[in-house]
Design a protein around this motif. Structure first.
Motif, PDB file in Angstrom:
ATOM      1  N   ALA B 151      23.005  30.927  49.267  1.00 40.26           N
ATOM      2  CA  ALA B 151      23.174  32.298  48.766  1.00 40.26           C
ATOM      3  C   ALA B 151      24.623  32.750  48.946  1.00 40.26           C
ATOM      4  O   ALA B 151      25.208  33.358  48.050  1.00 40.26           O
ATOM      5  N   ARG B 152      25.202  32.426  50.093  1.00 38.43           N
ATOM      6  CA  ARG B 152      26.602  32.795  50.348  1.00 38.43           C
ATOM      7  C   ARG B 152      27.529  32.080  49.378  1.00 38.43           C
ATOM      8  O   ARG B 152      28.432  32.676  48.806  1.00 38.43           O
ATOM      9  N   SER B 154      27.000  30.984  46.448  1.00 38.29           N
ATOM     10  CA  SER B 154      26.855  31.287  45.024  1.00 38.29           C
ATOM     11  C   SER B 154      27.148  32.744  44.695  1.00 38.29           C
ATOM     12  O   SER B 154      27.303  33.090  43.527  1.00 38.29           O
ATOM     13  N   GLY B 155      27.225  33.609  45.685  1.00 41.67           N
ATOM     14  CA  GLY B 155      27.356  35.048  45.457  1.00 41.67           C
ATOM     15  C   GLY B 155      28.790  35.516  45.282  1.00 41.67           C
ATOM     16  O   GLY B 155      29.673  34.733  44.912  1.00 41.67           O
ATOM     17  N   PRO B 156      29.023  36.819  45.548  1.00 43.84           N
ATOM     18  CA  PRO B 156      30.333  37.415  45.280  1.00 43.84           C
ATOM     19  C   PRO B 156      31.462  36.882  46.154  1.00 43.84           C
ATOM     20  O   PRO B 156      32.632  36.998  45.791  1.00 43.84           O
ATOM     21  N   SER B 157      31.167  36.277  47.306  1.00 43.57           N
ATOM     22  CA  SER B 157      32.223  35.661  48.119  1.00 43.57           C
ATOM     23  C   SER B 157      32.384  34.190  47.786  1.00 43.57           C
ATOM     24  O   SER B 157      33.208  33.502  48.388  1.00 43.57           O
ATOM     25  N   ALA B 160      30.211  33.129  42.111  1.00 41.03           N
ATOM     26  CA  ALA B 160      30.237  34.237  41.150  1.00 41.03           C
ATOM     27  C   ALA B 160      31.497  35.084  41.336  1.00 41.03           C
ATOM     28  O   ALA B 160      32.081  35.562  40.361  1.00 41.03           O
ATOM     29  N   GLY B 161      31.930  35.254  42.580  1.00 43.34           N
ATOM     30  CA  GLY B 161      33.185  35.968  42.833  1.00 43.34           C
ATOM     31  C   GLY B 161      34.371  35.230  42.221  1.00 43.34           C
ATOM     32  O   GLY B 161      35.282  35.837  41.650  1.00 43.34           O
TER      33      GLY B 161
END
Lengths: 300, 300
Positions: B151-152, B154-157, B160-161
């Motif tokens: 999750a970390r 792949s997310g905004p950080s 995706a970021g």
């Protein structure tokens, strides 16, 4: 009695709304780098709007089992992350093409489509990151169960699968069984997940969850019928989004299939049925009962 | 020696490719209902294409610790789900607007945009559902750590970021530090996650992961520089997607900032550095070493 009850629901709604906004504000600090608009878009979508029905259900259910409020707040925010991401993606031009949501421009209108797609994807990932943190629950088994339930409820057998069926609804002629299945997936699955999360946090064993699941299922359907009625009878300013979209698109809904009178009767019956599932609980489940009644009365 | 080595990497690549296709085939059975196209779109994106670099890294790392292959296959497929969903969304008209991917029409070309958005969202959710199943690992703590890491990453950080930064790259003039950070997020985070997942499954404690993390970080950067070089020097038919896009969009890349010669030197140095991180491992880490060398030589 009625007055006391009404105040309690209003208080709980306000408190949960403040808490969810506080969680999003904490999670979504805008960074001083080229991702700033991504975070602004997530904040635009997530903060300060919506009924927060799903978080309210998680709080009301977790409260039956005396769950720590900060754990509940994290789980409830994760579920709301998924709800908000689905709204952002569903509003895109390629999907339902909506300009207005919760009385504000939709994310792709306020920013752009690419930012809206990525903001949705980021909220999706954040939901799971949030659930896996030890602050959500000290026991990794519980955290894992929360993730499993939310992933199932939001994926192709749940919310996203229901949205796909909904996209096909305009060109098909679904019968009442298919519309019921579509809605059980599209909105029901996440509503059920919100109740289930409260039970998971409360460590209620699976075999003890039957009545809460019955409550959530009936509530979810009643909610959707009420939504169909609002789409026809509601006031756009109060609802905060474009209405009459289903009829314009030629989609079958509970309303088009049952007619207004029978749809209203059906929703009222489902609410009574939802409440009946709570018979084993005492006054501690009053908030869940009030939420069920509110679903019929809401004007947005 | 070289021949044996080459055969080993080729064999591992083929075996992992077959296994990942088998997993996707099992997960994505097309249902006989209005969601059929959603599943067809996911199959179109996920099955029978790609280098499977991330799954290969998970297998090669897990193999250091003798992890059960069926557990590894599930974790590797979850990470590939995230990679595939990101390709589907990145190819959308509002994002990179690509018509060709892995030598086939992109999902929104083969189906439509709404289906592509939802297929990406579903693969995203499936990744986490897959990881939380007890078959992925009997210990919920391990499953929870896998979810948190993915999750970390792949997310905004993470991924995706990085994609958001990449969208801004055309209108900004990023320096080498910003391009490095962008790429460490956009592609590096998921490559690191693939290695980390092998270590997590192998129950390697966090303090023992430093060298593997160093390997993954250097490999990820080398991979991206090689990708930039392929974008300029590659053959579109072999690579299976449109090339020269970065230069056409006026984006700064490692290549535009360093020049071809220095970019090649930098990539070669990073590969040597990645391999040096593995000094504490013996022949059991040869596959990881071969993967690092392959990154420089690949033509797709």
């Amino acid at each position: 009695m009625t007055t006391t009850t009404a105040v309690t629901l209003a208080d709980a709604t306000r408190e949960v709304g403040v808490e969810i906004d506080r969680q999003f504000d904490r999670l979504l600090t805008v960074p001083d780098d080229p991702r700033a608009d991504l975070y602004r878009a997530m904040r635009h979508a997530a903060i300060g709007g919506g009924k927060r029905l799903r978080p309210l259900l998680t709080f009301a259910t977790a409260n039956l089992f005396g769950v720590d409020r900060s754990c509940t707040a994290r789980a409830a925010t994760a579920i709301e992350c998924i709800h908000v991401y689905s709204l952002v993606h569903d509003d895109l031009p390629a999907m339902d093409d909506d300009d207005l949501r919760r009385g504000k421009p939709t994310v792709h209108k306020a920013f752009d489509e690419a930012t809206a797609i990525l903001a949705g994807d980021c909220l999706h990932a954040l939901a799971f990151e949030l659930l896996t943190h030890p602050d959500t629950h000290p026991d990794p088994f519980v955290r894992c169960e929360l993730v499993a339930d939310l992933a199932r409820a939001s994926g192709p057998s749940g919310m996203a699968g229901g949205q796909m069926m909904d996209l096909r609804a305009a060109s098909a002629s679904f019968d009442i069984a298919t519309v019921t299945r579509l809605q059980a997936m599209k909105t029901g699955a996440l509503i059920s997940c919100a109740v289930e999360a409260g039970a998971i946090l409360g460590r209620l064993p699976v075999e003890g969850r039957t009545s809460l699941r019955g409550y959530a299922r009936d509530l979810g359907l009643a909610f959707q019928i009420a939504d169909d009625i609002l789409d026809v009878e509601g006031d756009e300013a109060a609802v905060g989004k474009a209405l009459h979209k289903d009829a314009d698109a030629g989609k079958e809904t509970f309303l088009s299939l049952l007619g207004l009178e029978r749809a209203k009767e059906q929703a009222a019956m489902l609410v009574e049925q939802a409440i009946a599932h709570l018979h084993a609980f005492g006054a501690e489940a009053d908030l869940l009962r009030q939420i069920a009644r509110f679903v019929l009365e809401r004007d947005r």
